[in-house]
Design a protein around this motif. Structure first.
Motif, mmCIF file in Angstrom:
data_model
loop_
_atom_site.group_PDB
_atom_site.id
_atom_site.type_symbol
_atom_site.label_atom_id
_atom_site.label_comp_id
_atom_site.label_asym_id
_atom_site.label_seq_id
_atom_site.Cartn_x
_atom_site.Cartn_y
_atom_site.Cartn_z
ATOM 1 N N UNK A 77 1.007 -1.086 -0.062
ATOM 2 C CA UNK A 77 0.054 -0.021 0.125
ATOM 3 C C UNK A 77 0.801 1.358 0.052
ATOM 4 N N UNK A 78 1.756 1.322 0.721
ATOM 5 C CA UNK A 78 2.736 2.495 0.756
ATOM 6 C C UNK A 78 3.349 2.470 -0.695
ATOM 7 N N UNK A 79 3.984 1.628 -1.140
ATOM 8 C CA UNK A 79 4.427 1.514 -2.676
ATOM 9 C C UNK A 79 3.696 2.178 -3.513
ATOM 10 N N UNK A 80 2.335 2.076 -3.467
ATOM 11 C CA UNK A 80 1.376 2.652 -4.325
ATOM 12 C C UNK A 80 1.060 4.272 -4.074
ATOM 13 N N UNK A 81 1.815 4.539 -3.307
ATOM 14 C CA UNK A 81 1.588 6.148 -2.967
ATOM 15 C C UNK A 81 3.132 6.694 -2.936
ATOM 16 N N UNK A 82 3.842 6.169 -3.628
ATOM 17 C CA UNK A 82 5.302 6.816 -3.722
ATOM 18 C C UNK A 82 5.527 7.300 -5.207
ATOM 19 N N UNK A 83 6.496 7.972 -5.395
ATOM 20 C CA UNK A 83 6.962 8.585 -6.750
ATOM 21 C C UNK A 83 8.422 9.020 -6.643
ATOM 22 N N UNK A 84 9.086 9.117 -7.721
ATOM 23 C CA UNK A 84 10.459 9.496 -7.751
ATOM 24 C C UNK A 84 10.511 11.053 -8.721
ATOM 25 N N UNK A 85 11.216 11.766 -8.128
ATOM 26 C CA UNK A 85 11.443 13.118 -8.443
ATOM 27 C C UNK A 85 12.688 13.521 -8.394
ATOM 28 N N UNK A 86 13.446 14.150 -9.538
ATOM 29 C CA UNK A 86 14.996 14.302 -9.462
ATOM 30 C C UNK A 86 15.693 13.228 -8.671
ATOM 31 N N UNK A 87 15.507 12.116 -8.766
ATOM 32 C CA UNK A 87 16.163 11.017 -8.118
ATOM 33 C C UNK A 87 16.076 10.593 -6.840
ATOM 34 N N UNK A 88 14.921 11.353 -6.397
ATOM 35 C CA UNK A 88 14.566 10.936 -4.794
ATOM 36 C C UNK A 88 13.066 10.335 -4.734
ATOM 37 N N UNK A 89 12.818 9.508 -3.812
ATOM 38 C CA UNK A 89 11.859 8.816 -3.605
ATOM 39 C C UNK A 89 11.041 9.755 -2.728
ATOM 40 N N UNK A 90 9.854 9.921 -3.120
ATOM 41 C CA UNK A 90 8.828 10.680 -2.377
ATOM 42 C C UNK A 90 7.379 9.961 -2.005
ATOM 43 N N UNK A 91 6.808 10.737 -1.189
ATOM 44 C CA UNK A 91 5.325 9.875 -0.671
ATOM 45 C C UNK A 91 4.480 10.889 -0.695
ATOM 46 N N UNK A 92 3.080 10.583 -1.333
ATOM 47 C CA UNK A 92 2.136 11.226 -1.572
ATOM 48 C C UNK A 92 1.564 11.876 -0.369
ATOM 49 N N UNK A 93 1.284 13.109 -0.311
ATOM 50 C CA UNK A 93 0.843 13.920 0.728
ATOM 51 C C UNK A 93 -0.532 13.084 1.499
ATOM 52 N N UNK A 94 -1.360 12.362 1.009
ATOM 53 C CA UNK A 94 -2.396 11.474 1.393
ATOM 54 C C UNK A 94 -1.803 10.545 2.383
ATOM 55 N N UNK A 95 -0.711 9.785 1.704
ATOM 56 C CA UNK A 95 -0.114 8.685 2.838
ATOM 57 C C UNK A 95 0.525 9.560 3.884
ATOM 58 N N UNK A 96 1.240 10.659 3.940
ATOM 59 C CA UNK A 96 2.019 11.175 4.831
ATOM 60 C C UNK A 96 0.695 11.822 5.917
#
Length: 108
Positions: A77-96
């Motif tokens: 579930x956490x994986x479904x709410x991740x993204x990569x931006x400029x080589x860094x892993x990010x987490x969506x706001x709704x997950x945080x």
């Protein structure tokens, strides 16, 4: 102050893990091995996000699984709410927001 150490049963013994200690998952070989298995499965899942799929993404999947472990959340579930931006892993706001809301640290 609450006790943040949780005892996890394993096949041969119980393991005490402090979920607030960011290196705890790396110091116990049983937990580390389980996170590796989860990461391997995640990297092979066709429904995992594209940035986490494939053999070369095992380390990235491990990062997600380890963070999910610390947050006590389902790694897939956490994986479904991740993204990569400029080589860094990010987490969506709704997950945080879910992490913060479920932490119990913002009561009142």
């Amino acid at each position: 102050m609450t006790n943040n150490v949780t005892t996890l049963p394993t096949a041969a013994r119980s393991v005490a893990v402090d979920f607030n200690d960011p290196v705890a998952v790396y110091l116990d070989s049983d937990i580390f091995a389980q996170l590796q298995r989860v990461a391997k499965l995640m990297s092979s899942a066709s429904l995992a996000p594209a940035h986490l799929r494939g053999e070369g993404k095992l380390g990235d999947c491990f990062l997600v699984a380890a963070q999910a472990f610390r947050w006590r959340m389902d790694p897939f579930s956490v994986a479904q709410h991740t993204y990569v931006l400029s080589g860094k892993l990010g987490y969506e706001g709704k997950l945080i927001a879910a992490v913060v809301n479920s932490s119990g640290k913002l009561q009142g």
